[in-house]
Scaffold this motif. Structure first.
Motif, short mmCIF file in Angstrom:
data_model
loop_
_atom_site.label_atom_id
_atom_site.label_comp_id
_atom_site.label_asym_id
_atom_site.label_seq_id
_atom_site.Cartn_x
_atom_site.Cartn_y
_atom_site.Cartn_z
N GLU A 56 0.84 -1.19 0.00
CA GLU A 56 0.00 0.00 0.00
C GLU A 56 0.88 1.25 0.00
O GLU A 56 1.82 1.35 0.78
N VAL A 57 0.56 2.18 -0.91
CA VAL A 57 1.33 3.42 -1.01
C VAL A 57 0.39 4.61 -0.84
O VAL A 57 -0.77 4.59 -1.26
N PHE A 58 0.91 5.64 -0.25
CA PHE A 58 0.16 6.86 0.03
C PHE A 58 -0.03 7.68 -1.25
O PHE A 58 0.83 7.70 -2.12
N PHE A 59 -1.19 8.35 -1.36
CA PHE A 59 -1.37 9.34 -2.42
C PHE A 59 -2.26 10.47 -1.91
O PHE A 59 -3.13 10.27 -1.07
N HIS A 60 -2.01 11.66 -2.43
CA HIS A 60 -2.74 12.85 -2.03
C HIS A 60 -3.74 13.23 -3.12
O HIS A 60 -3.55 12.92 -4.30
N ASP A 114 -11.66 1.99 -6.44
CA ASP A 114 -11.30 2.52 -7.75
C ASP A 114 -10.06 1.82 -8.29
O ASP A 114 -9.07 1.67 -7.58
N ARG A 115 -10.13 1.42 -9.55
CA ARG A 115 -8.96 0.87 -10.22
C ARG A 115 -8.19 2.04 -10.83
O ARG A 115 -8.75 2.86 -11.56
N VAL A 116 -6.91 2.11 -10.53
CA VAL A 116 -6.13 3.27 -10.95
C VAL A 116 -4.78 2.84 -11.53
O VAL A 116 -4.30 1.74 -11.31
N ALA A 117 -4.21 3.78 -12.29
CA ALA A 117 -2.84 3.66 -12.78
C ALA A 117 -2.06 4.83 -12.20
O ALA A 117 -2.60 5.93 -12.06
N PHE A 118 -0.81 4.59 -11.87
CA PHE A 118 -0.05 5.63 -11.17
C PHE A 118 1.45 5.38 -11.36
O PHE A 118 1.88 4.33 -11.85
N ALA A 119 2.23 6.35 -10.93
CA ALA A 119 3.68 6.22 -10.90
C ALA A 119 4.15 6.41 -9.46
O ALA A 119 3.43 6.98 -8.63
N LEU A 120 5.33 5.91 -9.17
CA LEU A 120 5.89 6.04 -7.83
C LEU A 120 6.99 7.09 -7.84
O LEU A 120 7.78 7.18 -8.79
N ALA A 121 7.03 7.88 -6.76
CA ALA A 121 8.06 8.90 -6.64
C ALA A 121 8.39 9.10 -5.16
O ALA A 121 7.57 8.82 -4.28
N GLU A 122 9.60 9.56 -4.92
CA GLU A 122 10.04 9.84 -3.55
C GLU A 122 9.64 11.27 -3.20
O GLU A 122 10.06 12.22 -3.85
N ARG A 123 8.82 11.43 -2.21
CA ARG A 123 8.40 12.74 -1.71
C ARG A 123 8.61 12.80 -0.20
O ARG A 123 8.06 11.97 0.53
#
Length: 214
Positions: free
Chosen positions: A28-32, A46-55
């Motif tokens: 599980e990854v956080f998103f805003h 919700d089915r989603v597509a996303f990218a991962l980044a270091e914040r």
């Protein structure tokens, strides 16, 4: 950034953030909410597509989009690419066939000249007329691109009628000029027909050029 897919596992609407469960590893990854690219609020499931980044030292999901939207865009791109390839193949095939027609024209005139049915001077004229017509098409295209004074279509048709249609065909094939306008092409093919008919008519009456060149 490589896109990943997942499902919104938790969403805190009052706080504007949530967590996405990744399909590949169940993490599980956080998103805003600021990273959710849709005209609505996210929902659990919700089915989603996303990218991962270091914040801020943590891995987060960014550029979060609805998976169905991403898939539709990908399919649309594939269709456009397929159409583009088909158009290129059709153009290459058409260019090859037009070049074959032009080669057949000059070969046919040469054969008739060699058989004594037509004068060699006429063969030379077809070559010169073809070059002049090709040059006229080239000049007209350059003028069109520069927004300058164009060569009249009637002039291009007259050049084709006088034996330059071989050069016109090559120009249409290799420069893509005057190759789409239906009304122009209709008149152009009429000039090809009448020129060819006149050529064949003269070839059946070889005595005509004996009078002209005696």
């Amino acid at each position: 950034m490589d896109k990943q897919t997942g499902t919104v596992a938790r969403w805190h609407d009052d706080k504007g953030y949530g967590f996405i469960r990744c399909d590949d590893n169940g993490r599980e990854v956080f998103f805003h909410i600021s990273q959710f690219r849709a005209d609505r609020r996210p929902e659990c499931g919700d089915r989603v597509a996303f990218a991962l980044a270091e914040r801020q030292g943590k891995t987060q999901a960014v550029s979060v989009q609805e998976l169905a939207f991403v898939q539709r865009k990908a399919m649309a791109r594939k269709r456009q690419e397929k159409q583009r390839q088909q158009q290129q193949q059709a153009f290459a095939s058409g260019r090859s066939s037009q070049a074959t027609v032009v080669a057949a024209l000059y070969a046919g005139v040469a054969v008739l000249c060699a058989a004594g049915r037509l004068p060699w001077l006429l063969f030379a004229w077809y070559i010169v007329a073809g070059i002049i017509t090709f040059a006229a098409y080239y000049s007209d295209k350059q003028a069109a691109q520069a927004g300058e004074w164009r060569i009249k279509e009637d002039t291009l048709h007259m050049l084709a009628l006088l034996g330059g249609w071989g050069g016109a065909l090559l120009a249409q094939a290799y420069m893509r000029h005057k190759s789409q306008k239906a009304s122009f092409r209709s008149v152009f093919y009429a000039t090809v027909f009448f020129n060819t008919a006149a050529l064949l008519y003269l070839a059946t009456r070889p005595a005509w050029f004996a009078v002209l060149w005696r």
